[in-house]
Write a protein that holds these residues in place. Structure first.
Motif, PDB file in Angstrom:
ATOM      1  N   PHE A  28       0.757  -0.990  -0.067  1.00  0.00           N
ATOM      2  CA  PHE A  28      -0.005  -0.064  -0.088  1.00  0.00           C
ATOM      3  C   PHE A  28       0.922   1.188   0.105  1.00  0.00           C
ATOM      4  O   PHE A  28       1.875   1.508   0.847  1.00  0.00           O
ATOM      5  N   GLU A  29       0.518   1.986  -1.087  1.00  0.00           N
ATOM      6  CA  GLU A  29       1.666   3.270  -1.109  1.00  0.00           C
ATOM      7  C   GLU A  29       0.661   4.411  -1.211  1.00  0.00           C
ATOM      8  O   GLU A  29      -0.371   4.279  -1.957  1.00  0.00           O
ATOM      9  N   GLY A  30       1.070   5.563  -0.468  1.00  0.00           N
ATOM     10  CA  GLY A  30       0.097   6.912  -0.449  1.00  0.00           C
ATOM     11  C   GLY A  30       0.557   7.785   0.427  1.00  0.00           C
ATOM     12  O   GLY A  30       0.329   8.896   0.401  1.00  0.00           O
ATOM     13  N   HIS A  31       1.352   7.382   1.276  1.00  0.00           N
ATOM     14  CA  HIS A  31       1.954   8.269   2.775  1.00  0.00           C
ATOM     15  C   HIS A  31       3.036   9.191   2.048  1.00  0.00           C
ATOM     16  O   HIS A  31       3.630   8.499   1.008  1.00  0.00           O
ATOM     17  N   THR A  32       3.112  10.377   2.527  1.00  0.00           N
ATOM     18  CA  THR A  32       4.025  11.157   1.943  1.00  0.00           C
ATOM     19  C   THR A  32       5.265  11.035   2.758  1.00  0.00           C
ATOM     20  O   THR A  32       6.246  11.930   2.788  1.00  0.00           O
ATOM     21  N   SER A  33       5.177  10.281   4.148  1.00  0.00           N
ATOM     22  CA  SER A  33       6.246  10.234   4.697  1.00  0.00           C
ATOM     23  C   SER A  33       6.106   9.097   5.599  1.00  0.00           C
ATOM     24  O   SER A  33       5.415   8.140   5.332  1.00  0.00           O
ATOM     25  N   SER A  34       7.251   8.569   6.493  1.00  0.00           N
ATOM     26  CA  SER A  34       7.141   7.331   7.168  1.00  0.00           C
ATOM     27  C   SER A  34       5.776   6.979   7.758  1.00  0.00           C
ATOM     28  O   SER A  34       5.211   7.836   8.357  1.00  0.00           O
ATOM     29  N   VAL A  35       5.511   5.775   7.615  1.00  0.00           N
ATOM     30  CA  VAL A  35       4.282   5.024   8.293  1.00  0.00           C
ATOM     31  C   VAL A  35       4.747   4.515   9.546  1.00  0.00           C
ATOM     32  O   VAL A  35       5.622   3.664   9.446  1.00  0.00           O
ATOM     33  N   LEU A  36       4.295   5.054  10.594  1.00  0.00           N
ATOM     34  CA  LEU A  36       4.854   4.609  12.059  1.00  0.00           C
ATOM     35  C   LEU A  36       3.886   3.657  12.835  1.00  0.00           C
ATOM     36  O   LEU A  36       4.389   2.889  13.471  1.00  0.00           O
ATOM     37  N   LYS A  37       2.525   3.585  12.207  1.00  0.00           N
ATOM     38  CA  LYS A  37       1.520   2.671  12.909  1.00  0.00           C
ATOM     39  C   LYS A  37       0.647   1.999  11.993  1.00  0.00           C
ATOM     40  O   LYS A  37       0.421   2.905  10.987  1.00  0.00           O
ATOM     41  N   ALA A  38       0.578   0.730  12.054  1.00  0.00           N
ATOM     42  CA  ALA A  38      -0.596   0.222  11.110  1.00  0.00           C
ATOM     43  C   ALA A  38      -1.413  -0.992  11.828  1.00  0.00           C
ATOM     44  O   ALA A  38      -0.791  -1.747  12.496  1.00  0.00           O
ATOM     45  N   SER A  39      -2.854  -1.270  11.602  1.00  0.00           N
ATOM     46  CA  SER A  39      -3.466  -2.398  12.265  1.00  0.00           C
ATOM     47  C   SER A  39      -4.623  -2.646  11.274  1.00  0.00           C
ATOM     48  O   SER A  39      -4.920  -1.919  10.440  1.00  0.00           O
ATOM     49  N   PHE A  40      -5.022  -3.824  11.576  1.00  0.00           N
ATOM     50  CA  PHE A  40      -6.195  -4.596  10.860  1.00  0.00           C
ATOM     51  C   PHE A  40      -7.426  -3.899  11.332  1.00  0.00           C
ATOM     52  O   PHE A  40      -7.486  -3.728  12.533  1.00  0.00           O
ATOM     53  N   LEU A  41      -8.511  -3.985  10.293  1.00  0.00           N
ATOM     54  CA  LEU A  41      -9.579  -3.552  10.843  1.00  0.00           C
ATOM     55  C   LEU A  41     -10.853  -4.448  10.174  1.00  0.00           C
ATOM     56  O   LEU A  41     -10.462  -4.915   9.241  1.00  0.00           O
TER      57      LEU A  41
END
Length: 811
Positions: A469-482
């Motif tokens: 998944f690409e779209g953030h303009t900076s570092s991705v710091l957290k991710a979680s399932f929903l």
């Protein structure tokens, strides 16, 4: 800064060594006093209105008494040896209390300003409050001392002090006796560095002296009230906490089993537990000696809810949320603990990861019988392994407790088998460090978030990347399932929260409510409420509003359908005012345009348009002008737009139109297209001159009607003549001579008509051919010969030479 009892005067002191008195109502300075040799740190008015006095203290260790009537300093009190931090006046005993960082409180006589007594308090004092006799706060005092004060007969002076020790103490001025002292300190944090100790910096009594509010150095407000125990003893306890600044939020977790509790770790040593219903800090957990970096929670048993925390003090602590006590400590890491996780199934162990590149498995048993005790139990390590080459940022445990995943700054994520910590799979592919890992609740895959601005899903079987998944303009710091593993929520250093669908591999929504990095993200298991926190010191709560949005959209659609029907009915009933109102409510400019078209077609159009427009308010006027601006851009609708604009200027005076918000921008959008339309109409009008010129040039053959009655009669006769020719036959020679004389009159009429062409138009001379100079067959005008040939069927051959002769002359 202090306000007098009447509320009309305000006294201020500052670093300019001056004291100013201000008239609050009129907003000007009434007095300016100078005399202190340093910064003015405390001011207070005399409550007695008969003596208008002002007291001020500074860091020059002096107290000055100012007479507001005489506007001068009356006396200087010099018995302190450090900065004056607090001044307070007692009305009951007519005395002044002063406190400073010299660890004493002085009591002064207000009559002659002599020193009555000095009370040693053995700590730097930041605030003093007079406790009125009979206050609820006195219930916590030593009963024996209270009885002795009553027996003495003198008016006792009770006062309360707070300082750098962070405890509340109540004193009796007579005898310099401490009658109450808190057992433990709420604001003080135990640190290894002496200069980092913090206590109270201010205090104030609550209304009716039913409690006291204390202010801490980290911008917290603690509200203390009298608490009675089952044994009948009374003490001061914190009933409410208001947090003025959370600082940078490093991590947060919903407390398991407690739907409305949220544990928050900030750039401080304590952990704060918030009640989401009241948005207040319910509890603070003290014990860490440095900043807390990570949190996790689990339901240990039916009666115990545990919270685990790791920090820069190299330790892991377990807390009983119910009692607020630390029940266990895990020590063994050689650097800051940046990640930890409880087991999901058995709840009997936890795994921690540190900046020393190792992960440890800790046994979380053996403290059940000591959960209510004050001293913690030391946890033992079951396994330790050097997991990565750099700092470990995140740890996740599989739902069945068989695997643990670690993410590190070395750009890899690794899967380990529990409890031996045997390496299974290494996930490689990220170009920067991994900040977050999590197992899917339903599939055999793991989710990672990295500093390379991507989120990836990996297969546990072979470590292959399934989705990116690409779209953030900076570092991705957290991710979680929903949504049971069907969606992914990610938070980045760009302050954005993004929602992704795994099946479509696309971002379906982006939320922007943070102004800086989002370090913390957690999902509540019961209803998938989200909590986020970051460097902007803000904690945001998010709810899944999909169902509500769908219901709202359906309701709006139904309302619009009903309004559409009402609009059609209003147009059918010629109720244009109602139709106009409905079109505005629907916010459909072309529906509104149709209403105006119907309005323009109606009888008595002018008055109806005027009456309808007069009923519009300012907001509807602004909306209508924005629609006119849109219509005016299209040639198809520009005539209607200009007509509506003209009616608006006729219905409303300029003063009312100027009150419409954004009128300047709307007019600026209308003017260019209006000028373009008028230029186009001007060009069209000029083009019609060619038609006039052409018709005027053809007046010999087809004369124009004029206002001259004789010419109009001549034209009528000509038409009668041509209609008569349609009934003519070749043998009617007698009638033909009569018609020939009539045609001669018509020729003269044409000449008169051509002479009446206006100035500036070309005049062409036309030869009037007399029908008497030629044979009978050639007496008709040239433009009518075609009709004559069609009718002259019975002409004899002897007429043919004459016709040829006419053609030669006509040529």
């Amino acid at each position: 800064m202090k306000v007098d009892a009447s509320g009309g005067l305000l006294a201020t002191g500052g670093a300019d060594r001056a004291v100013f008195v201000w008239d609050v109502e009129r907003g000007y300075c009434t007095h300016a006093f100078r005399g202190h040799a340093g910064v003015v740190t405390a001011v207070v008015f005399n409550i007695d209105r008969k003596r208008l006095l002002l007291f001020s203290g500074g860091d020059d260790a002096t107290i000055r008494v100012w007479d507001l009537v005489k506007k001068k300093c009356v006396v200087v009190l010099e018995k302190h040896f450090s900065t004056i931090t607090s001044l307070v006046v007692s009305t009951s005993s007519d005395c002044l209390l002063s406190a400073g960082r010299d660890k004493v409180v002085n009591v002064w006589n207000m009559q002659d300003f002599s020193l009555q007594t000095t009370v040693p308090v053995y700590e730097p004092i930041e605030a003093v409050c007079i406790v009125p006799d009979g206050s609820e706060l006195l219930q916590v005092c030593n009963k024996k001392k209270l009885e002795e004060a009553k027996v003495s007969g003198a008016v006792p002076v009770w006062f309360l002090t707070v300082g750098e020790r962070g405890i509340i103490r109540i004193w009796l001025a007579e005898g310099a006796t401490c009658v109450y002292e808190q057992v433990s300190s709420d604001p003080v944090v135990v640190t290894e560095k002496e200069e980092e100790k913090r206590g109270f910096v201010g205090a104030a009594l609550l209304p009716s002296a039913e409690g006291v509010m204390c202010i801490t150095s980290d911008q917290r407000l603690l509200f203390y009230h009298v608490i009675k125990s089952d044994a009948g003893d009374c003490s001061l306890g914190v009933m409410k906490r208001l947090i003025g600044n959370n600082d940078e939020v490093t991590d947060l977790k919903f407390v398991s089993g407690e739907a409305n509790l949220l544990a928050v770790a900030t750039n401080l040593e304590q952990i704060r537990i918030y009640d989401l219903r009241t948005a207040t800090c319910r509890q603070e957990l003290f014990g860490h000696k440095d900043i807390v970096l990570c949190l996790d929670s689990c339901i240990y048993s039916s009666s115990i809810t545990l919270l685990a925390s790791g920090g820069k003090d190299h330790s892991v602590r377990l807390w009983n949320v119910g009692t607020g006590h630390c029940v266990a400590i895990a020590e063994g890491h050689m650097a800051a603990v940046g990640a930890l996780a409880f087991s999901k199934k058995t709840k009997k162990f936890l795994v921690s990861g540190s900046s020393d590149h190792t992960i440890k498995v800790w046994s979380a048993t053996g403290f059940e019988d000591r959960a209510s005790k004050d001293w913690p139990v030391l946890l033992s390590s079951l396994a330790t392994v050097a997991a990565h080459d750099k700092d470990i940022n995140s740890i996740a445990i599989a739902p069945n407790d068989s695997l643990v995943c670690t993410g590190s700054q070395d750009r890899t994520a690794r899967i380990w088998r529990l409890p031996e910590l045997v390496l299974g799979v290494t996930l490689r592919g990220h170009k920067k460090g991994i900040w977050s890992v999590q197992f899917s609740p339903v599939d055999q895959c793991v989710l990672t978030a990295s500093g390379d601005k991507t989120v990836r899903i990996w297969a546990l079987s072979d470590g292959s990347c399934l989705k990116t998944f690409e779209g953030h303009t900076s570092s991705v710091l957290k991710a979680s399932f929903l949504s049971r593993g069907m969606q992914v929520i990610s938070a980045g250093a760009d302050g954005l929260l993004k929602l992704w669908t795994i099946k479509a591999n696309e971002c379906i929504n982006t939320f922007d409510r943070h102004e800086d990095k989002i370090w913390a993200l957690d999902v509540r298991a019961t209803d998938e409420m989200l909590a986020t926190g970051g460097s902007d010191s803000v904690i945001n709560l998010w709810m899944d509003s999909t169902q509500e949005d769908e219901e709202e959209a359906l309701r709006k659609e139904e309302e619009e359908t009903l309004k559409d029907q009402d609009l059609s009915n209003a147009l059918a009933n010629t109720d244009y005012a109602t139709a106009l109102q409905l079109a505005f409510e629907l916010k459909r400019p072309f529906k509104l345009l149709n209403v105006f078209f119907e309005l323009f077609r109606s009888k008595q159009m002018g008055m109806q348009v005027h009456n309808v427009l007069k009923k519009l308010d300012k907001e509807h006027l602004r909306l209508l002008l924005s629609y006119v601006r849109e219509w005016n851009t299209k040639p198809k609708f520009c005539h209607a737009a200009q007509r509506v604009l003209a009616e608006l200027f006729y219905a409303f005076p300029p003063k009312e139109l100027l009150e419409v918000s954004g009128l300047r921008e709307l007019i600026e959008g209308i003017l260019p297209y209006t000028e373009r339309h008028f230029n186009r109409l001007d060009r069209l009008h000029r083009s019609t001159f060619l038609l006039d010129y052409t018709l005027a040039s053809m007046s010999v053959l087809n004369p124009l009607e004029t206002h001259n009655p004789s010419i109009r009669q001549s034209n009528t006769n000509e038409e009668d003549t041509f209609s008569t020719l349609n009934q003519l036959t070749a043998t009617d020679t007698s009638n033909l001579k009569q018609l020939t004389s009539t045609s001669e009159e018509f020729g003269q009429a044409k000449l008169g008509s051509s002479n009446r062409i206006g100035e500036g138009e070309a005049i062409f001379e036309s030869e009037i051919i007399s029908v008497t100079d030629y044979p009978e067959s050639e007496t008709l005008p040239r433009r009518k010969k075609k009709k004559q040939r069609k009718l002259s069927i019975s002409e004899t051959n002897e007429n043919l030479p004459a016709r040829k002769k006419h053609k030669q002359r006509g040529g």
